[in-house]
Design an enzyme around this catalytic site. Structure first.
Site, PDB file in Angstrom:
ATOM      1  N   SER A  11     -83.413  63.335 119.248  1.00 55.56           N
ATOM      2  CA  SER A  11     -82.699  62.186 119.653  1.00 55.56           C
ATOM      3  C   SER A  11     -81.641  61.521 118.452  1.00 55.56           C
ATOM      4  O   SER A  11     -81.546  60.572 118.120  1.00 55.56           O
ATOM      5  CB  SER A  11     -83.576  61.149 120.025  1.00 55.56           C
ATOM      6  OG  SER A  11     -84.589  60.981 118.961  1.00 55.56           O
ATOM      7  N   LYS A  33     -89.693  64.206 118.370  1.00 56.79           N
ATOM      8  CA  LYS A  33     -90.815  64.504 117.757  1.00 56.79           C
ATOM      9  C   LYS A  33     -91.644  63.278 117.169  1.00 56.79           C
ATOM     10  O   LYS A  33     -92.643  63.222 116.988  1.00 56.79           O
ATOM     11  CB  LYS A  33     -90.315  65.384 116.586  1.00 56.79           C
ATOM     12  CG  LYS A  33     -91.375  66.182 116.040  1.00 56.79           C
ATOM     13  CD  LYS A  33     -90.788  67.435 115.307  1.00 56.79           C
ATOM     14  CE  LYS A  33     -90.136  67.297 114.119  1.00 56.79           C
ATOM     15  NZ  LYS A  33     -90.243  68.742 113.169  1.00 56.79           N
ATOM     16  N   THR A  41     -79.429  62.330 111.618  1.00 55.81           N
ATOM     17  CA  THR A  41     -78.455  61.173 111.854  1.00 55.81           C
ATOM     18  C   THR A  41     -78.594  59.792 111.233  1.00 55.81           C
ATOM     19  O   THR A  41     -77.689  59.250 110.898  1.00 55.81           O
ATOM     20  CB  THR A  41     -78.181  60.913 113.346  1.00 55.81           C
ATOM     21  OG1 THR A  41     -78.072  62.361 113.960  1.00 55.81           O
ATOM     22  CG2 THR A  41     -76.958  60.125 113.715  1.00 55.81           C
ATOM     23  N   ARG A 287     -68.358  70.932  98.369  1.00 55.34           N
ATOM     24  CA  ARG A 287     -69.738  70.862  97.780  1.00 55.34           C
ATOM     25  C   ARG A 287     -70.426  72.073  97.267  1.00 55.34           C
ATOM     26  O   ARG A 287     -71.121  71.984  96.094  1.00 55.34           O
ATOM     27  CB  ARG A 287     -70.609  70.588  98.818  1.00 55.34           C
ATOM     28  CG  ARG A 287     -70.685  69.262  99.365  1.00 55.34           C
ATOM     29  CD  ARG A 287     -71.531  68.898 100.529  1.00 55.34           C
ATOM     30  NE  ARG A 287     -71.045  67.566 100.972  1.00 55.34           N
ATOM     31  CZ  ARG A 287     -71.454  67.002 101.913  1.00 55.34           C
ATOM     32  NH1 ARG A 287     -72.368  67.348 102.798  1.00 55.34           N
ATOM     33  NH2 ARG A 287     -70.966  65.983 102.266  1.00 55.34           N
ATOM     34  N   HIS A 348     -79.279  70.251 102.158  1.00 56.41           N
ATOM     35  CA  HIS A 348     -78.831  69.376 102.866  1.00 56.41           C
ATOM     36  C   HIS A 348     -78.525  69.668 104.281  1.00 56.41           C
ATOM     37  O   HIS A 348     -78.730  68.859 105.344  1.00 56.41           O
ATOM     38  CB  HIS A 348     -77.415  68.548 102.010  1.00 56.41           C
ATOM     39  CG  HIS A 348     -76.751  67.597 102.825  1.00 56.41           C
ATOM     40  ND1 HIS A 348     -77.311  66.141 103.113  1.00 56.41           N
ATOM     41  CD2 HIS A 348     -75.555  67.569 103.265  1.00 56.41           C
ATOM     42  CE1 HIS A 348     -76.431  65.539 103.272  1.00 56.41           C
ATOM     43  NE2 HIS A 348     -75.363  66.109 103.737  1.00 56.41           N
ATOM     44  N   ARG A 383     -69.748  73.886 105.166  1.00 56.61           N
ATOM     45  CA  ARG A 383     -68.981  72.832 105.902  1.00 56.61           C
ATOM     46  C   ARG A 383     -68.369  71.747 105.112  1.00 56.61           C
ATOM     47  O   ARG A 383     -68.911  71.235 103.964  1.00 56.61           O
ATOM     48  CB  ARG A 383     -70.365  71.930 106.774  1.00 56.61           C
ATOM     49  CG  ARG A 383     -70.025  70.613 107.275  1.00 56.61           C
ATOM     50  CD  ARG A 383     -71.241  70.026 107.890  1.00 56.61           C
ATOM     51  NE  ARG A 383     -72.160  69.644 106.987  1.00 56.61           N
ATOM     52  CZ  ARG A 383     -72.153  68.219 106.637  1.00 56.61           C
ATOM     53  NH1 ARG A 383     -71.196  67.477 107.158  1.00 56.61           N
ATOM     54  NH2 ARG A 383     -73.076  67.701 106.027  1.00 56.61           N
ATOM     55  N   SER A 388     -69.936  67.058 110.427  1.00 60.15           N
ATOM     56  CA  SER A 388     -71.081  67.321 111.285  1.00 60.15           C
ATOM     57  C   SER A 388     -71.299  66.315 112.385  1.00 60.15           C
ATOM     58  O   SER A 388     -71.415  66.909 113.640  1.00 60.15           O
ATOM     59  CB  SER A 388     -72.339  67.602 110.475  1.00 60.15           C
ATOM     60  OG  SER A 388     -73.577  67.541 111.075  1.00 60.15           O
TER      61      SER A 388
HETATM   62  P1  FAD Z   1     -80.570  65.382 113.881  1.00 58.40           P
HETATM   63  O1  FAD Z   1     -79.868  63.848 114.027  1.00 58.40           O
HETATM   64  O2  FAD Z   1     -81.266  65.907 112.967  1.00 58.40           O
HETATM   65  O3  FAD Z   1     -81.810  64.971 115.194  1.00 58.40           O
HETATM   66  C1  FAD Z   1     -82.481  65.963 115.544  1.00 58.40           C
HETATM   67  C2  FAD Z   1     -83.583  65.298 116.495  1.00 58.40           C
HETATM   68  O4  FAD Z   1     -84.347  66.391 116.929  1.00 58.40           O
HETATM   69  C3  FAD Z   1     -84.531  64.245 115.915  1.00 58.40           C
HETATM   70  O5  FAD Z   1     -84.650  63.132 116.645  1.00 58.40           O
HETATM   71  C4  FAD Z   1     -85.919  65.170 115.553  1.00 58.40           C
HETATM   72  O6  FAD Z   1     -87.070  64.413 115.564  1.00 58.40           O
HETATM   73  C5  FAD Z   1     -85.868  65.996 116.896  1.00 58.40           C
HETATM   74  N1  FAD Z   1     -86.692  67.130 116.756  1.00 58.40           N
HETATM   75  C6  FAD Z   1     -86.816  68.296 115.926  1.00 58.40           C
HETATM   76  N2  FAD Z   1     -87.506  68.988 116.071  1.00 58.40           N
HETATM   77  C7  FAD Z   1     -88.256  68.745 117.407  1.00 58.40           C
HETATM   78  C8  FAD Z   1     -89.083  69.243 118.203  1.00 58.40           C
HETATM   79  N3  FAD Z   1     -89.841  70.311 118.084  1.00 58.40           N
HETATM   80  N4  FAD Z   1     -89.427  68.676 119.156  1.00 58.40           N
HETATM   81  C9  FAD Z   1     -89.089  67.452 119.676  1.00 58.40           C
HETATM   82  N5  FAD Z   1     -87.893  66.918 118.833  1.00 58.40           N
HETATM   83  C10 FAD Z   1     -87.511  67.487 117.875  1.00 58.40           C
HETATM   84  N6  FAD Z   1     -72.979  64.371 108.356  1.00 58.40           N
HETATM   85  C11 FAD Z   1     -71.670  63.739 108.504  1.00 58.40           C
HETATM   86  O7  FAD Z   1     -70.925  64.320 109.455  1.00 58.40           O
HETATM   87  N7  FAD Z   1     -71.678  62.694 107.686  1.00 58.40           N
HETATM   88  C12 FAD Z   1     -72.455  62.264 107.100  1.00 58.40           C
HETATM   89  O8  FAD Z   1     -72.002  61.024 106.532  1.00 58.40           O
HETATM   90  C13 FAD Z   1     -73.655  62.677 106.696  1.00 58.40           C
HETATM   91  N8  FAD Z   1     -74.415  62.452 106.015  1.00 58.40           N
HETATM   92  C14 FAD Z   1     -75.729  62.736 105.821  1.00 58.40           C
HETATM   93  C15 FAD Z   1     -76.633  62.223 104.922  1.00 58.40           C
HETATM   94  C16 FAD Z   1     -77.981  62.531 104.657  1.00 58.40           C
HETATM   95  C17 FAD Z   1     -78.995  62.273 104.013  1.00 58.40           C
HETATM   96  C18 FAD Z   1     -78.311  63.912 105.942  1.00 58.40           C
HETATM   97  C19 FAD Z   1     -79.686  64.193 105.891  1.00 58.40           C
HETATM   98  C20 FAD Z   1     -77.385  64.488 106.485  1.00 58.40           C
HETATM   99  C21 FAD Z   1     -76.135  63.818 106.695  1.00 58.40           C
HETATM  100  N9  FAD Z   1     -75.055  64.700 107.480  1.00 58.40           N
HETATM  101  C22 FAD Z   1     -73.932  63.765 107.624  1.00 58.40           C
HETATM  102  C23 FAD Z   1     -75.573  65.655 108.221  1.00 58.40           C
HETATM  103  C24 FAD Z   1     -75.817  64.993 109.609  1.00 58.40           C
HETATM  104  O9  FAD Z   1     -76.305  63.895 109.383  1.00 58.40           O
HETATM  105  C25 FAD Z   1     -76.417  66.011 110.635  1.00 58.40           C
HETATM  106  O10 FAD Z   1     -76.058  67.248 110.516  1.00 58.40           O
HETATM  107  C26 FAD Z   1     -76.266  65.274 112.028  1.00 58.40           C
HETATM  108  O11 FAD Z   1     -76.940  64.312 112.058  1.00 58.40           O
HETATM  109  C27 FAD Z   1     -77.318  66.294 113.029  1.00 58.40           C
HETATM  110  O12 FAD Z   1     -77.329  65.739 114.139  1.00 58.40           O
HETATM  111  P2  FAD Z   1     -78.198  66.095 115.312  1.00 58.40           P
HETATM  112  O13 FAD Z   1     -78.171  65.334 116.588  1.00 58.40           O
HETATM  113  O14 FAD Z   1     -77.566  67.617 115.548  1.00 58.40           O
HETATM  114  O15 FAD Z   1     -79.587  66.533 114.637  1.00 58.40           O
HETATM  115  C1  SIN Z   2     -72.541  62.063 102.021  1.00 58.00           C
HETATM  116  O1  SIN Z   2     -72.420  60.774 102.513  1.00 58.00           O
HETATM  117  O2  SIN Z   2     -72.357  62.400 100.957  1.00 58.00           O
HETATM  118  C2  SIN Z   2     -72.888  62.999 103.477  1.00 58.00           C
HETATM  119  C3  SIN Z   2     -71.783  63.570 104.065  1.00 58.00           C
HETATM  120  C4  SIN Z   2     -72.053  64.579 104.750  1.00 58.00           C
HETATM  121  O3  SIN Z   2     -73.025  65.134 104.690  1.00 58.00           O
HETATM  122  O4  SIN Z   2     -71.030  65.128 105.706  1.00 58.00           O
END
Ligand code: FAD
Ligand code: SIN
Length: 532
Positions: A11, A33, A41, A287, A348, A383, A388
């Site tokens: 989610s 989870k 996110t 990075r 990260h 990246r 992302s």
């Molecule tokens: P996620 O947002 O990680 O969601 C994964 C979901 O899957 C979660 O709900 C989790 O609980 C669930 N899940 C996992 N395994 C299971 C399982 N086995 N069963 C059920 N559910 C499960 N990117 C940018 O572009 N800009 C930014 O500013 C940025 N800042 C960031 C800052 C931080 C601190 C971090 C950690 C990352 C950042 N990133 C940023 C990267 C970006 O946030 C992520 O790559 C992106 O949010 C991934 O989205 P997603 O929906 O693929 O996965």
């Molecule tokens: C950050 O805010 O530095 C994270 C940005 C990203 O991972 O894309």
């Protein structure tokens, strides 16, 4: 057995966006989870990159993405993602997302969106919500989910494994039929069945001892897809964010790259600006370059951190632009308007993942991979910041378009999850010990700077641990900790095996035994596939 038209696992931005887009056409199970907002996110700070200004262009955003990706990006994918970014941003705004606006009002009475700048970007193009963009994304998307009766949210449910025709030993192509899902509250494992299963499980930062990622990021999706027979690619490209807060009590707190985008400067503990001369963009270099420079400085001086200094900017500006970073650091006794911030790099982002198209389709019919779990070719060997969240939006949109109306599927007889003779785990210390050992081994041997010897040493350690974990997995009833341990061990092995395949240094993969780029690997992705 629970039957749906779509199963969405995760989610975060990818899962929620896809669920919202297909909900008009069928019933969606949104399995997650922990609580529904918990995801990478939710912690995103910097924002979402999209061209919107006359002094910027698609060509510039494409060029920045390709340059960061060090030759390995798929240009067709890069172009499509960059060109669709403005539309996806508008869609988020229409859903209720509130991006930060400029302080000043234009002559026509409008307040435009404030745009941030981050490493590797040649222009200001990052839409953000102060320094907590992800929290606002989750708020807006989850509010939209609440308005959608066709989506049923299953919190605290852990997808254990995909159900495929191959696992059921059926003849014909390997097709995904759904997933076994562990209910962390009751301890039961349920069977979820649907013609379309979307993996949106995010990344694997927890494979490393130090990470910016929350606890949920254990690479479950990539491990499940691999076990199901899907090809996995480019896992050697783990991105280390250069600036994670260094403080004994701070658990994985990121200090956004946007701080450097607004003028923050990296310094050694004795005040030297060490990025001068390291790259033309200095502290705002991509990075991989900044993280390696920090690693080098720390090893050279023996210091356990470096400093990020933004004290030369006016205090009211710092507090208004970075309210959360300001408050969090203050909570640890650091006033960032007056003192430089102690920072270290931390794992990260997973650039590799399940091989998927821009529309999320994997090699296994019925299985989509969306967001960080997928390897679409956008990021290549590294990246670009803020690409992302954007990739997740674009891929979820395309996926929803191509899956069309979920077609009826004859799932046939699917066996229930069977625990066999498994008993309650007797010694949880085995699980916690192995967790620590894997994460430390990966940090020490498969981190920012690698060597062949360290990679081989890590491989033999992880192999041994995997055998032990497999035994434990079959002997004892599953728990969330054990399931995650099994997955981080698998993902660790994948990272190491991809790293050993690539005989060069490119982007995020830096190996002291192969310092140069190898032209023979300029277009080659590393690929792993588990044989049936
Ligand atoms: P996620 O947002 O990680 O969601 C994964 C979901 O899957 C979660 O709900 C989790 O609980 C669930 N899940 C996992 N395994 C299971 C399982 N086995 N069963 C059920 N559910 C499960 N990117 C940018 O572009 N800009 C930014 O500013 C940025 N800042 C960031 C800052 C931080 C601190 C971090 C950690 C990352 C950042 N990133 C940023 C990267 C970006 O946030 C992520 O790559 C992106 O949010 C991934 O989205 P997603 O929906 O693929 O996965
Ligand atoms: C950050 O805010 O530095 C994270 C940005 C990203 O991972 O894309």
């Amino acid at each position: 057995m629970r039957h749906f038209d779509y199963i969405v696992i995760g989610s975060g931005i990818a899962g929620l966006t896809f669920a919202l887009k297909v909900a008009a056409r069928g019933r969606v199970a949104l399995v997650t989870k922990k609580n529904r907002a918990e995801s990478n996110t939710n912690y995103a700070q910097g924002g979402i990159a999209a061209v919107s200004q006359p002094n910027d262009s698609f060509a510039m955003h494409i060029e920045d993405t390709l340059r960061a990706g060090a030759g390995l990006c798929n240009e067709v994918v890069v172009r499509a993602v960059v060109e669709q970014a403005p539309e996806r941003i508008q869609e988020l705004i229409a859903l209720g997302m509130e991006f930060t606006r400029e302080d000043t009002v234009s002559p026509d009475g409008e307040r435009g969106y404030a745009l941030g700048r981050e490493g590797g970007h040649s222009a200001r193009r990052v839409f953000h919500a102060k320094d907590a963009t992800g929290r606002e994304v989750e708020r807006a998307l989850l509010a939209a989910v609440d308005r959608q009766p066709n989506i049923e949210v299953f919190e605290h449910r852990f997808a254990v494994d995909l159900i495929t025709t191959r696992k059921l030993r059926r003849a014909g192509e390997n097709r995904c039929l759904g997933a076994y899902v562990y209910d962390a509250q009751s301890g039961a494992v349920e069977t979820f069945v649907a013609p379309v299963t979307a993996l949106a499980t995010g990344g694997c930062g927890k494979v490393y001892l130090y990470t910016t990622n929350p606890d949920v990021a254990t690479g479950d999706g990539v491990a499940m897809a691999y076990r199901a027979g899907a090809p996995v690619s480019n896992m050697e490209f783990v991105q280390f964010h250069p600036t994670c807060l260094y403080h004994p009590q701070a658990k994985s707190y990121l200090v956004s790259e946007a701080v450097r985008g607004e003028g923050g400067v990296l310094k050694t503990v004795d005040g030297r600006e060490f990025m001068n001369g390291a790259h033309p963009m200095q502290s705002l270099a991509p990075r991989d370059i900044v993280a390696r420079a920090i690693d080098r400085e720390m090893k050279r001086s023996g210091a356990d951190h470096v400093l990020l200094d933004i004290t030369h900017k006016p205090a009211p500006f710092i507090i208004s632009r970075f309210p959360n970073i300001y408050e969090t650091c203050l909570g640890f006794g650091i006033d960032i308007t007056k003192q430089p911030i102690p920072v270290v790099p931390a794992a990260h982002y997973q650039c590799g993942g399940v091989v998927a198209g821009l529309d999320g389709r994997t090699e296994i019919p019925g299985l989509l991979a969306l967001g960080e779990v997928a390897c679409t070719g956008l990021h290549g060997a590294n990246r670009l910041a803020s690409n992302s969240l954007l990739e997740a939006l674009v891929c979820a949109h395309h996926a929803a378009e191509v899956v069309g109306d979920a077609t009826a599927m004859e799932a046939g007889e699917i066996p229930q999850w069977h625990s066999g003779d498994a008993t309650d785990p007797d010694e949880m210390v085995v699980v916690s010990h192995n967790w620590d050992e894997i994460r430390r081994c990966m940090w020490d041997y498969v981190g920012i700077v690698r060597t062949d010897k360290r990679l081989l040493r890590a491989r033999s350690r992880i192999e041994g641990l995997r055998e032990e974990i497999a035994q434990y997995y079959w002997d004892f009833k599953v728990t969330s900790d054990l399931l995650e341990l099994r997955n981080i061990a698998t993902v660790a092995e994948m990272i190491i095996n991809c790293a050993l395949q690539r005989p060069e240094s490119r982007g995020l993969h830096f190996n002291l035994d192969h310092l140069d780029l190898d032209p023979a690997w300029a277009q080659r992705q590393t690929v792993l596939r588990r044989e049936p």
